[in-house]
Scaffold this active site. Structure first.
Site, PDB file in Angstrom:
ATOM      1  N   GLU A 149      -4.729   3.909   6.454  1.00 41.74           N
ATOM      2  CA  GLU A 149      -4.408   3.700   5.045  1.00 41.74           C
ATOM      3  C   GLU A 149      -4.960   4.865   4.219  1.00 41.74           C
ATOM      4  O   GLU A 149      -4.415   5.224   3.190  1.00 41.74           O
ATOM      5  CB  GLU A 149      -5.034   2.377   4.578  1.00 41.74           C
ATOM      6  N   ARG A 174       0.816  -1.212   0.000  1.00 41.01           N
ATOM      7  CA  ARG A 174       0.000   0.000   0.000  1.00 41.01           C
ATOM      8  C   ARG A 174       0.856   1.272   0.000  1.00 41.01           C
ATOM      9  O   ARG A 174       0.526   2.255   0.660  1.00 41.01           O
ATOM     10  CB  ARG A 174      -0.947   0.050   1.205  1.00 41.01           C
ATOM     11  N   SER A 232     -10.539  -0.348   3.279  1.00 47.68           N
ATOM     12  CA  SER A 232      -9.777  -0.535   4.525  1.00 47.68           C
ATOM     13  C   SER A 232      -9.338   0.820   5.051  1.00 47.68           C
ATOM     14  O   SER A 232      -8.661   1.565   4.338  1.00 47.68           O
ATOM     15  CB  SER A 232      -8.528  -1.361   4.273  1.00 47.68           C
TER      16      SER A 232
HETATM   17  N1  EPU Z   1     -10.699 -10.623   9.851  1.00 51.84           N
HETATM   18  C1  EPU Z   1     -11.422 -10.702  11.019  1.00 51.84           C
HETATM   19  N2  EPU Z   1     -12.420  -9.803  11.216  1.00 51.84           N
HETATM   20  C2  EPU Z   1     -12.736  -8.858  10.312  1.00 51.84           C
HETATM   21  C3  EPU Z   1     -12.005  -8.774   9.107  1.00 51.84           C
HETATM   22  C4  EPU Z   1     -10.976  -9.677   8.900  1.00 51.84           C
HETATM   23  O1  EPU Z   1     -11.169 -11.549  11.876  1.00 51.84           O
HETATM   24  O2  EPU Z   1     -13.682  -8.105  10.552  1.00 51.84           O
HETATM   25  C5  EPU Z   1      -9.646 -11.631   9.605  1.00 51.84           C
HETATM   26  C6  EPU Z   1     -10.135 -12.681   8.581  1.00 51.84           C
HETATM   27  O3  EPU Z   1     -10.786 -13.712   9.209  1.00 51.84           O
HETATM   28  C7  EPU Z   1      -8.863 -13.144   7.951  1.00 51.84           C
HETATM   29  C8  EPU Z   1      -7.984 -11.903   7.980  1.00 51.84           C
HETATM   30  O4  EPU Z   1      -8.547 -11.039   8.952  1.00 51.84           O
HETATM   31  O5  EPU Z   1      -8.241 -14.128   8.737  1.00 51.84           O
HETATM   32  C9  EPU Z   1      -7.846 -11.243   6.635  1.00 51.84           C
HETATM   33  O6  EPU Z   1      -9.126 -10.759   6.211  1.00 51.84           O
HETATM   34  P1  EPU Z   1      -9.454 -10.385   4.676  1.00 51.84           P
HETATM   35  O7  EPU Z   1      -9.102 -11.523   3.801  1.00 51.84           O
HETATM   36  O8  EPU Z   1     -10.836  -9.853   4.620  1.00 51.84           O
HETATM   37  O9  EPU Z   1      -8.414  -9.274   4.297  1.00 51.84           O
HETATM   38  P2  EPU Z   1      -7.869  -7.990   5.078  1.00 51.84           P
HETATM   39  O10 EPU Z   1      -6.433  -8.244   5.437  1.00 51.84           O
HETATM   40  O11 EPU Z   1      -8.767  -7.573   6.187  1.00 51.84           O
HETATM   41  C10 EPU Z   1      -6.903  -6.934   2.889  1.00 51.84           C
HETATM   42  C11 EPU Z   1      -6.900  -5.598   2.201  1.00 51.84           C
HETATM   43  C12 EPU Z   1      -8.203  -5.393   1.427  1.00 51.84           C
HETATM   44  C13 EPU Z   1      -8.340  -6.512   0.418  1.00 51.84           C
HETATM   45  C14 EPU Z   1      -8.323  -7.853   1.171  1.00 51.84           C
HETATM   46  C15 EPU Z   1      -8.329  -9.040   0.229  1.00 51.84           C
HETATM   47  C16 EPU Z   1      -5.493  -4.148   3.548  1.00 51.84           C
HETATM   48  C17 EPU Z   1      -5.432  -2.995   4.492  1.00 51.84           C
HETATM   49  N3  EPU Z   1      -6.710  -4.528   3.165  1.00 51.84           N
HETATM   50  O12 EPU Z   1      -7.897  -6.897   3.906  1.00 51.84           O
HETATM   51  O13 EPU Z   1      -8.061  -4.174   0.702  1.00 51.84           O
HETATM   52  O14 EPU Z   1      -9.556  -6.393  -0.318  1.00 51.84           O
HETATM   53  O15 EPU Z   1      -7.091  -7.951   1.947  1.00 51.84           O
HETATM   54  O16 EPU Z   1      -7.108  -9.125  -0.424  1.00 51.84           O
HETATM   55  O17 EPU Z   1      -4.455  -4.678   3.160  1.00 51.84           O
HETATM   56  C18 EPU Z   1      -8.452  -1.815   0.778  1.00 51.84           C
HETATM   57  O18 EPU Z   1      -7.230  -1.678   0.738  1.00 51.84           O
HETATM   58  O19 EPU Z   1      -9.235  -0.828   0.817  1.00 51.84           O
HETATM   59  C19 EPU Z   1      -9.012  -3.170   0.817  1.00 51.84           C
HETATM   60  C20 EPU Z   1     -10.315  -3.388   0.946  1.00 51.84           C
END
Ligand code: EPU
Length: 337
Positions: A333, A162, A237
């Site tokens: 972010e 990012r 995010s």
């Molecule tokens: N999780 C939770 N609770 C929540 C959300 C997530 O426990 O409310 C846990 C999930 O269970 C999982 C882990 O966190 O184990 C990862 O969750 P997820 O796959 O939804 O991805 P994220 O790390 O929360 C990132 C990006 C998103 C992108 C997704 C999918 C960042 C800051 N965010 O989210 O990007 O869509 O991966 O690749 O890196 C954005 O940048 O605006 C964005 C939406």
């Protein structure tokens, strides 16, 4: 090119925050932009792309420059690959669809990310195992200081998680006007190993996915987790996923056995901020007109009529709580203005 006074920025930010721009102008070409940069009567200028990674907390005195440069074209084509150049004001997802319609692969995992093409390199947008840098060739950007165009290749951009030079050393110094991508025409390198994609494709009973099938899976996952800014104001995010030391992670795992953690190197571990925020009890919380989304705790939402300061205060409360509970500093972010 017309300069508007005192207009609401509500339609120009996906959080839907209603603040005013004292001066506002829309640029449809590089020449427009050059003319705008020459306007000496507006010394403070602020670039606005899709407004999808932005929290506006106050009225803006600067001249707001809305990037509206349109156009996508193929610039060269080989047997297996194609170079495509898209202007900065194109909607990102429309660009992804344009590629899919022509059978060009590489951006399907980045389907439905809000915002515009020109903003994509700034924070190296990423989702489901793919980042913009994986398909990026170069971008053209106008130097605000010299009013001349400069081309940046992948090395120049210094992409990170990012992050890019446009968020660090060159922050506020350039306006990206177009981006060139290298996409595949055949033998597409699909990225379906990200857990949710594989299980979604399975559910759709697709064994040998096409790039469109991967895009459809990503769209379905995003729709089930992330609110559509057209329905509920949000900026994706709000925080980055924090990176902590291995020792810190081991200490936390003794107390929080289920904490998801992804090793990045021998000494660095990435922790999903969404998990931390959910554990801290914020997921789905309503604070009147704003709150934390019910399906993804990393997303702050405006249910309608929230003020930017409210959301900013909530983000500070979340940061303070996560620091107290886990000793982890969450970094925003989104850009806060
Ligand atoms: N999780 C939770 N609770 C929540 C959300 C997530 O426990 O409310 C846990 C999930 O269970 C999982 C882990 O966190 O184990 C990862 O969750 P997820 O796959 O939804 O991805 P994220 O790390 O929360 C990132 C990006 C998103 C992108 C997704 C999918 C960042 C800051 N965010 O989210 O990007 O869509 O991966 O690749 O890196 C954005 O940048 O605006 C964005 C939406």
């Amino acid at each position: 090119m017309q300069i508007h006074q005192n207009i609401s920025l509500k339609p120009y930010n996906t959080f839907g925050i209603d603040v005013k721009a004292k001066h506002f102008v829309s640029a449809s070409s590089v020449n427009d932009l050059k003319d705008i940069l020459n306007l000496k009567e507006y010394p403070n200028k602020l670039i606005l792309g899709g407004g999808s990674n932005l929290l506006l907390t106050k009225d803006q005195d600067a001249l707001i420059i809305h990037i509206n440069l349109k156009g996508i074209k193929t610039i060269s084509e080989g047997d297996n690959h194609v170079l495509v150049c898209a202007n900065a004001g194109e909607n990102w997802h429309d660009f992804v669809l344009w590629c899919l319609e022509r059978g060009f692969g590489g951006v399907e995992n980045l389907s439905l990310i809000p915002g515009k093409v020109g903003a994509a390199p700034i924070q190296n947008i990423g989702a489901y195992g793919v980042e913009l840098k994986d398909v990026f060739v170069s971008c053209d950007a106008l130097s605000i200081e010299t009013n001349t165009l400069k081309s940046f290749d992948r090395d120049d951009c210094n992409f990170g998680y990012r992050s890019s030079i446009f968020k660090t050393h060159a922050k506020g110094k350039y306006i990206i006007t177009s981006v060139t991508f290298r996409l595949s025409k055949k033998h597409h390198e699909l990225h379906t190993d990200y857990g949710a994609i594989a299980s979604r494709l399975d559910k759709m009973d697709i064994k040998e996915p096409s790039i469109s099938a991967v895009s459809n899976a990503v769209i379905a996952i995003r729709k089930s987790k992330l609110p559509d800014p057209r329905d509920i104001g949000n900026s994706g995010s709000f925080f980055k996923n924090p990176v902590i030391t291995k020792t810190h992670c081991e200490r936390l795992l003794r107390a929080f056995k289920d904490m998801p953690h992804y090793p990045l190197s021998d000494d660095q571990v990435k922790i999903p901020a969404g998990w931390l925020i959910e554990q801290a009890g914020f997921k789905g919380k309503h604070f009147g007109s704003y709150g934390v989304h019910k399906n993804q705790a990393l997303v702050l939402v405006n249910y309608g009529g929230a003020k930017g300061e409210d959301l900013f205060r909530l983000s500070k409360l979340i940061q303070k709580t996560i620091k107290r509970l886990y000793g982890i500093s969450l970094e925003a972010e989104v850009n806060i203005l």
